[in-house]
Scaffold this active site. Structure first.
Site, PDB file in Angstrom:
ATOM      1  N   SER A 132      -2.248 -15.207 -71.108  1.00  0.00           N
ATOM      2  CA  SER A 132      -3.635 -14.913 -70.751  1.00  0.00           C
ATOM      3  C   SER A 132      -4.609 -15.446 -71.785  1.00  0.00           C
ATOM      4  O   SER A 132      -4.306 -15.497 -72.972  1.00  0.00           O
ATOM      5  CB  SER A 132      -3.845 -13.406 -70.613  1.00  0.00           C
ATOM      6  OG  SER A 132      -5.221 -13.165 -70.342  1.00  0.00           O
ATOM      7  N   LYS A 186       1.668  -9.134 -66.831  1.00  0.00           N
ATOM      8  CA  LYS A 186       0.526 -10.059 -66.669  1.00  0.00           C
ATOM      9  C   LYS A 186      -0.213  -9.769 -65.362  1.00  0.00           C
ATOM     10  O   LYS A 186      -1.446  -9.841 -65.294  1.00  0.00           O
ATOM     11  CB  LYS A 186       1.012 -11.517 -66.697  1.00  0.00           C
ATOM     12  CG  LYS A 186      -0.091 -12.548 -66.423  1.00  0.00           C
ATOM     13  CD  LYS A 186      -1.144 -12.504 -67.493  1.00  0.00           C
ATOM     14  CE  LYS A 186      -2.278 -13.478 -67.444  1.00  0.00           C
ATOM     15  NZ  LYS A 186      -2.864 -14.022 -66.303  1.00  0.00           N
ATOM     16  N   HIS A 189      -2.292  -6.830 -65.970  1.00  0.00           N
ATOM     17  CA  HIS A 189      -3.426  -7.301 -66.790  1.00  0.00           C
ATOM     18  C   HIS A 189      -4.517  -7.853 -65.873  1.00  0.00           C
ATOM     19  O   HIS A 189      -5.695  -7.521 -66.007  1.00  0.00           O
ATOM     20  CB  HIS A 189      -2.956  -8.386 -67.774  1.00  0.00           C
ATOM     21  CG  HIS A 189      -4.073  -9.164 -68.401  1.00  0.00           C
ATOM     22  ND1 HIS A 189      -4.749 -10.169 -67.733  1.00  0.00           N
ATOM     23  CD2 HIS A 189      -4.673  -9.070 -69.621  1.00  0.00           C
ATOM     24  CE1 HIS A 189      -5.698 -10.648 -68.507  1.00  0.00           C
ATOM     25  NE2 HIS A 189      -5.676 -10.003 -69.660  1.00  0.00           N
ATOM     26  N   ASN A 190      -4.110  -8.674 -64.917  1.00  0.00           N
ATOM     27  CA  ASN A 190      -5.105  -9.277 -64.036  1.00  0.00           C
ATOM     28  C   ASN A 190      -5.748  -8.245 -63.112  1.00  0.00           C
ATOM     29  O   ASN A 190      -6.936  -8.328 -62.820  1.00  0.00           O
ATOM     30  CB  ASN A 190      -4.474 -10.412 -63.224  1.00  0.00           C
ATOM     31  CG  ASN A 190      -4.346 -11.673 -64.053  1.00  0.00           C
ATOM     32  OD1 ASN A 190      -4.172 -11.609 -65.268  1.00  0.00           O
ATOM     33  ND2 ASN A 190      -4.424 -12.822 -63.418  1.00  0.00           N
ATOM     34  N   GLU A 193      -8.206  -6.659 -65.147  1.00  0.00           N
ATOM     35  CA  GLU A 193      -9.291  -7.644 -65.324  1.00  0.00           C
ATOM     36  C   GLU A 193     -10.248  -7.580 -64.121  1.00  0.00           C
ATOM     37  O   GLU A 193     -11.467  -7.549 -64.280  1.00  0.00           O
ATOM     38  CB  GLU A 193      -8.652  -9.036 -65.454  1.00  0.00           C
ATOM     39  CG  GLU A 193      -9.590 -10.219 -65.426  1.00  0.00           C
ATOM     40  CD  GLU A 193      -8.817 -11.558 -65.426  1.00  0.00           C
ATOM     41  OE1 GLU A 193      -7.937 -11.743 -66.294  1.00  0.00           O
ATOM     42  OE2 GLU A 193      -9.084 -12.402 -64.549  1.00  0.00           O
TER      43      GLU A 193
HETATM   44  C1  6PG Z   1      -6.036 -14.885 -67.737  1.00  0.00           C
HETATM   45  C2  6PG Z   1      -6.601 -14.852 -66.332  1.00  0.00           C
HETATM   46  C3  6PG Z   1      -6.147 -15.978 -65.513  1.00  0.00           C
HETATM   47  C4  6PG Z   1      -6.670 -15.942 -64.081  1.00  0.00           C
HETATM   48  C5  6PG Z   1      -8.124 -16.077 -63.947  1.00  0.00           C
HETATM   49  C6  6PG Z   1      -8.620 -16.249 -62.535  1.00  0.00           C
HETATM   50  O1  6PG Z   1      -5.451 -13.887 -68.092  1.00  0.00           O
HETATM   51  O2  6PG Z   1      -6.192 -15.874 -68.430  1.00  0.00           O
HETATM   52  O3  6PG Z   1      -6.189 -13.681 -65.720  1.00  0.00           O
HETATM   53  O4  6PG Z   1      -4.755 -15.927 -65.501  1.00  0.00           O
HETATM   54  O5  6PG Z   1      -6.075 -16.986 -63.411  1.00  0.00           O
HETATM   55  O6  6PG Z   1      -8.754 -15.009 -64.519  1.00  0.00           O
HETATM   56  O7  6PG Z   1      -8.080 -15.323 -61.666  1.00  0.00           O
HETATM   57  P1  6PG Z   1      -8.696 -15.144 -60.207  1.00  0.00           P
HETATM   58  O8  6PG Z   1      -8.900 -16.522 -59.650  1.00  0.00           O
HETATM   59  O9  6PG Z   1      -7.708 -14.384 -59.411  1.00  0.00           O
HETATM   60  O10 6PG Z   1      -9.989 -14.434 -60.402  1.00  0.00           O
END
Ligand code: 6PG
Length: 475
Positions: A132, A186, A189-190, A193
């Site tokens: 990430s 991960k 994590h997303n 996010e």
């Molecule tokens: C990271 C992010 C990355 C992710 C983007 C876009 O940890 O660096 O999570 O992996 O691909 O944030 O994600 P979306 O296109 O689903 O918003």
């Protein structure tokens, strides 16, 4: 003399792959690079003369493999899904027992489990690794979540420790468990996010539609918040986003951007997996759902016309010190609840899969490098580090006081937004979860009664052991 000079290799010279390779080269390792179109691999070396001595571009996959010292470590930085299976199929016959294939893309952890099983018995090793931090993270220090056989980790640990982000000197990388553990973490994590971003966007909605603030003023507020509890990368970039002017129109940049969010699927996976585990991560769900609805823009415009006579009440938000402090406190509290849900999903997955996920370590390696990085994660790390079992972050002594204090602000913000017709799906999901979670006696007794009436599904009584069925009056 053998051509095998490279310590490690990266396949796939897209933005992430190229930046990861440059990061590895910069840390003093010799990195082999390969791409479907070899020119791209050579360009990575030729465009970076300072690091060229440590970059070994390959004309073919065969050359790439030959250039790697044994045991060979090949990191795939290719799009998730079929491309990973394709790469594995191509490279596996060129490798030998003891060599390691590392998938560093945003894989579905179920695929990682399947791929780990597929290599079992072949002598090859497979690592599923979440990375990430986006482009800059890959280049200068990502947060790295490693899954795979524990014995394999020492083969990649020296490189990963050097290239990972550092939080107060500690490398943000760890082996988290077997097979799919790294990619599962991960994925969560997303999901977090998504929730973080959605809740910030909801507060932006209150600032825009309730407080009628200009983006530049909002930027100032977010910058101020970034100096306290909310201090994080996402709050920091939000201030930058809001401050930016469109060079063509001179309008605030956010006002020329169409209100439709993209998504590549990892947030959705987080929600699906949480549901499968019986841990509703409702703030994450609200965030995924809001992205979905955002992309139905013309449908929303039609609905807006249909309901334009609907009188919502007045949103009583104030841009004075107390009003802004209330918004800040609501966002902090909702954030704690969102993280509690993400952590609950990880705890459940850990148990289900026998991973024994080190939840404190996960918070530690998220403190720097990744998109959700923040000082707040250090608080979570500390809560887990104390050695006591944290059933749920909301039951951790370190957070009970904070949530008890902040919940009133969250409640007021959600209530005012609801009365004023300003949608705050993730903030309200956080509040609803909190209220449901802290209610010792819920309402599922009625659901059990309904199930028993229409389907004889049975229920348990407070005063007796065992499942029973009741003879309900005929309906
Ligand atoms: C990271 C992010 C990355 C992710 C983007 C876009 O940890 O660096 O999570 O992996 O691909 O944030 O994600 P979306 O296109 O689903 O918003």
């Amino acid at each position: 003399m053998s051509d095998a000079t490279a310590d490690i290799g990266v396949i796939g010279m897209g933005v992430m792959g190229a930046n990861l390779a440059l990061n590895i080269a910069e840390k003093g390792f010799k990195v082999a690079v390969q791409n479907r179109t070899p020119e791209k691999a050579f360009a990575v070396r030729d465009d970076n003369p300072d690091l060229a001595g440590n970059i070994v571009p390959a004309e073919s996959l065969e050359d790439f493999v030959k250039s790697l010292k044994t045991p060979r470590v090949a990191i795939f930085m290719v799009p998730a899904g079929q491309p990973v299976d394709d790469e594995m199929k191509k490279i596996a016959p060129l490798l030998e027992a003891g060599d390691v294939m590392v998938d560093a893309g945003n894989a579905d952890f179920n695929d990682t489990v399947r791929r780990s099983q597929a290599v079992e018995g072949t002598g090859l090793k497979f690592v599923g690794m979440g990375v990430s931090g986006g482009e800059l993270g890959a280049r200068h220090g990502p947060s790295i979540m490693v899954g795979g056989a524990k014995e394999t980790y020492p083969l990649i640990e020296p490189v990963l420790t050097k290239i990972a982000a550092k939080y107060e000197g500690e490398a943000c990388v760890a082996w988290l468990g077997p097979d799919g553990a790294g990619h599962f973490v991960k994925t969560i994590h997303n999901g977090i996010e998504y929730a973080d971003m959605q809740m910030i966007a909801e507060i932006y909605g209150i600032m825009r539609d309730g407080l009628k603030l200009e983006p530049a003023k909002m930027a100032e507020i977010f910058r101020d918040w970034n100096s306290r509890e909310l201090a994080s990368y996402l709050i920091e970039i939000t201030a930058v986003n809001l401050d930016e002017k469109d060079p063509e129109t001179q309008k605030p940049m956010v006002e020329v951007i169409v209100d439709e969010a993209g998504q590549k699927g990892t947030g959705r996976w987080a929600v699906i997996e949480a549901e499968k585990l019986g841990v509703g991560a409702t703030t994450l769900e609200a965030a995924v759902a809001a992205r979905g609805l955002s992309s139905r823009r013309s449908e929303r415009a039609d609905a807006a016309r249909l309901y334009d006579k609907v009188e919502a009440g007045q949103a009583q938000f104030f841009a004075d010190e107390a009003g802004l402090a209330e918004l800040e406190s609501a966002l902090v509290t909702a954030k704690i609840i969102a993280y509690a849900q993400g952590y609950a999903a990880m705890a459940a997955a850990s148990e289900e899969n026998g991973w024994n996920l080190p939840l404190g370590t996960i918070a530690e390696i998220w403190r720097a490098g990744c998109i959700i990085r923040s000082h707040f994660l250090d608080d979570i790390a500390k809560a887990y580090d104390k050695g006591h079992t944290v059933v749920n972050i909301l039951q951790s002594p370190d957070f009970v006081g904070r949530v008890a204090k902040g919940q009133a602000a969250l409640r007021r913000v959600v209530a005012k937004a609801a009365l004023g017709g300003i949608p705050v799906p993730a903030l309200s999901a956080a509040l609803a979860y909190f209220d449901d979670y802290r209610r010792a006696r819920g309402t599922a007794n009625l659901i059990q009664a309904q199930r028993d009436l229409f389907g004889a599904h049975t229920f348990h009584r407070f005063d007796k052991d065992g499942a029973v069925h009741h003879q309900w009056p005929a309906v």
